[in-house]
Design a protein around this motif. Sequence first.
Motif, mmCIF file in Angstrom:
data_model
loop_
_atom_site.group_PDB
_atom_site.id
_atom_site.type_symbol
_atom_site.label_atom_id
_atom_site.label_comp_id
_atom_site.label_asym_id
_atom_site.label_seq_id
_atom_site.Cartn_x
_atom_site.Cartn_y
_atom_site.Cartn_z
ATOM 1 N N PRO A 29 26.399 -2.827 2.371
ATOM 2 C CA PRO A 29 27.580 -2.396 2.631
ATOM 3 C C PRO A 29 26.855 -0.820 3.528
ATOM 4 N N VAL A 30 25.897 -0.892 3.583
ATOM 5 C CA VAL A 30 25.306 0.399 4.520
ATOM 6 C C VAL A 30 24.671 0.171 5.556
ATOM 7 N N PRO A 31 25.636 0.754 7.523
ATOM 8 C CA PRO A 31 25.144 0.026 8.165
ATOM 9 C C PRO A 31 24.022 1.182 8.519
ATOM 10 N N LEU A 32 22.540 -0.133 9.111
ATOM 11 C CA LEU A 32 21.143 0.427 9.091
ATOM 12 C C LEU A 32 20.894 0.948 9.972
ATOM 13 N N ALA A 33 21.004 2.415 10.650
ATOM 14 C CA ALA A 33 20.380 2.314 11.954
ATOM 15 C C ALA A 33 19.163 1.575 12.718
ATOM 16 N N LEU A 34 18.163 1.943 11.249
ATOM 17 C CA LEU A 34 16.785 1.377 11.620
ATOM 18 C C LEU A 34 16.318 1.184 10.296
ATOM 19 N N ALA A 35 15.000 -0.384 11.090
ATOM 20 C CA ALA A 35 14.290 -0.233 9.177
ATOM 21 C C ALA A 35 12.764 -0.466 9.643
ATOM 22 N N VAL A 36 12.054 0.424 8.490
ATOM 23 C CA VAL A 36 10.728 1.277 9.325
ATOM 24 C C VAL A 36 9.638 0.079 8.226
ATOM 25 N N THR A 37 8.743 -0.796 8.070
ATOM 26 C CA THR A 37 8.077 -1.122 6.772
ATOM 27 C C THR A 37 6.779 -0.531 7.286
ATOM 28 N N SER A 38 5.708 -0.945 6.462
ATOM 29 C CA SER A 38 4.400 -1.088 6.070
ATOM 30 C C SER A 38 4.259 -2.151 6.089
ATOM 31 N N LEU B 283 2.895 4.673 7.313
ATOM 32 C CA LEU B 283 3.909 3.950 5.651
ATOM 33 C C LEU B 283 2.585 3.219 5.041
ATOM 34 N N SER B 284 1.162 2.564 5.229
ATOM 35 C CA SER B 284 0.563 1.815 4.973
ATOM 36 C C SER B 284 0.232 2.312 3.583
ATOM 37 N N GLU B 285 -0.516 1.026 2.435
ATOM 38 C CA GLU B 285 -0.787 1.409 1.339
ATOM 39 C C GLU B 285 -2.108 3.383 1.308
ATOM 40 N N CYS B 286 -1.959 3.005 0.001
ATOM 41 C CA CYS B 286 -3.309 4.121 -0.091
ATOM 42 C C CYS B 286 -3.988 3.586 0.167
ATOM 43 N N ASP B 287 -5.453 3.691 0.975
ATOM 44 C CA ASP B 287 -6.725 2.800 0.925
ATOM 45 C C ASP B 287 -7.807 3.404 0.090
ATOM 46 N N TYR B 288 -7.888 2.634 -1.276
ATOM 47 C CA TYR B 288 -8.436 2.945 -2.431
ATOM 48 C C TYR B 288 -9.974 2.066 -2.174
ATOM 49 N N GLY B 289 -10.455 2.140 -1.004
ATOM 50 C CA GLY B 289 -11.505 2.031 -1.092
ATOM 51 C C GLY B 289 -11.969 0.927 -2.032
ATOM 52 N N GLU B 290 -12.971 1.947 -2.450
ATOM 53 C CA GLU B 290 -13.589 0.791 -3.474
ATOM 54 C C GLU B 290 -13.428 0.300 -4.948
ATOM 55 N N TRP B 291 -11.950 0.786 -4.925
ATOM 56 C CA TRP B 291 -10.849 0.930 -6.053
ATOM 57 C C TRP B 291 -10.331 -0.794 -5.894
ATOM 58 N N GLN B 292 -10.224 -0.537 -4.789
ATOM 59 C CA GLN B 292 -8.954 -1.575 -3.890
ATOM 60 C C GLN B 292 -10.031 -3.209 -4.813
ATOM 61 N N GLY B 293 -8.678 -3.846 -5.495
ATOM 62 C CA GLY B 293 -9.403 -4.982 -5.820
ATOM 63 C C GLY B 293 -9.975 -5.875 -7.836
ATOM 64 N N GLU B 294 -9.897 -4.298 -7.975
ATOM 65 C CA GLU B 294 -10.515 -3.689 -9.202
ATOM 66 C C GLU B 294 -9.145 -4.454 -10.234
ATOM 67 N N LYS B 295 -9.394 -4.400 -11.416
ATOM 68 C CA LYS B 295 -8.616 -4.626 -12.843
ATOM 69 C C LYS B 295 -8.128 -3.157 -12.836
ATOM 70 N N ILE B 296 -6.888 -2.683 -14.004
ATOM 71 C CA ILE B 296 -6.011 -0.697 -14.146
ATOM 72 C C ILE B 296 -7.164 -0.555 -14.221
ATOM 73 N N TRP C 78 19.125 4.948 7.468
ATOM 74 C CA TRP C 78 17.592 3.761 7.564
ATOM 75 C C TRP C 78 17.029 4.065 6.637
ATOM 76 N N LEU C 79 16.024 3.074 7.061
ATOM 77 C CA LEU C 79 15.923 2.207 5.616
ATOM 78 C C LEU C 79 14.077 2.290 5.871
ATOM 79 N N CYS C 80 13.201 2.428 5.253
ATOM 80 C CA CYS C 80 12.119 2.485 5.061
ATOM 81 C C CYS C 80 11.073 1.809 3.902
ATOM 82 N N VAL C 81 10.447 0.675 3.874
ATOM 83 C CA VAL C 81 9.965 -0.552 3.004
ATOM 84 C C VAL C 81 8.438 0.246 2.699
ATOM 85 N N SER C 82 7.352 0.491 1.380
ATOM 86 C CA SER C 82 6.313 1.038 1.784
ATOM 87 C C SER C 82 6.213 1.075 -0.364
#
Length: 246
Positions: free
Chosen positions: A43-52, A84-97, A152-156
């Motif tokens: 229902p909300v008119p959006l002036a802009l949509a920004v995404t990672s 707005l990209s994901e944090c660069d987790y470096g060596e942590w990315q791909g690891e199990k929480i 406006w809309l931001c997806v991150s």
Amino acid sequence: MILVRHGRTTANASGTLAGRLPGVMLDERGLEQARKAGERIAPVPLALAVTSPMERCQQTLSGILDGRVGEAVDLPKVVVEDGLSECDYGEWQGEKISALTRRKLWKSVQTQPSAVTFPGGESMAAMQARGVEAVRRHDAAVTAAQGDSAVWLCVSHGDVIKAILADALGMHLDLFQRLHVDPASVSVVRYGEGRPSVLATNTHAGDLSWLAPNPAAKKGRKSSRRRNDDAVVGGGSGPGDGLDKV
């Protein structure tokens, strides 16, 4: 500004820190979450949509905008924003929480994130700085072009959105883990002339039509100054009372 975190991904479901790994997509539940978020925002008119630039965010944005096809509203311009990209987790990315919770750095991530730099990656302070700069820049551009009632809309991503909300709330980054931002949740921030106002955080349901600009306001009309962000003593009567347009 409507902030939406991407829907649930295959990595979320498996307890993996995806980071900036390519090919991480929404699972079936995530696709449904994006669709439902789109129903709320429709229902909300959006002036802009920004995404990672990450695929999961672009998928989520597509799910949100798909419901507008064929409607009597213009689809917003879509901008891919590296800030707005994901944090660069470096060596942590791909690891199990579950494995990361045993790392010495994990405690600092929870209690003093402003001092954290991920091995081979970026600092959480740098993540916040670029995210806040990006949304404030886009918000200023939307306001200049379409007036202070434009939405406006931001997806991150979760940590990025939490960092943006912390800034808007005037919270130190070391307190941002007190905030929760679930998959496909909706948060709302208004950047006023004197300070930001956080209108909603981590919502999953509810009518958002109150965010739509007043129909009496002409599209593209600019106010002589930004919407008054003074707090109404006692709390006011809620959206639509006109006091936020004084």
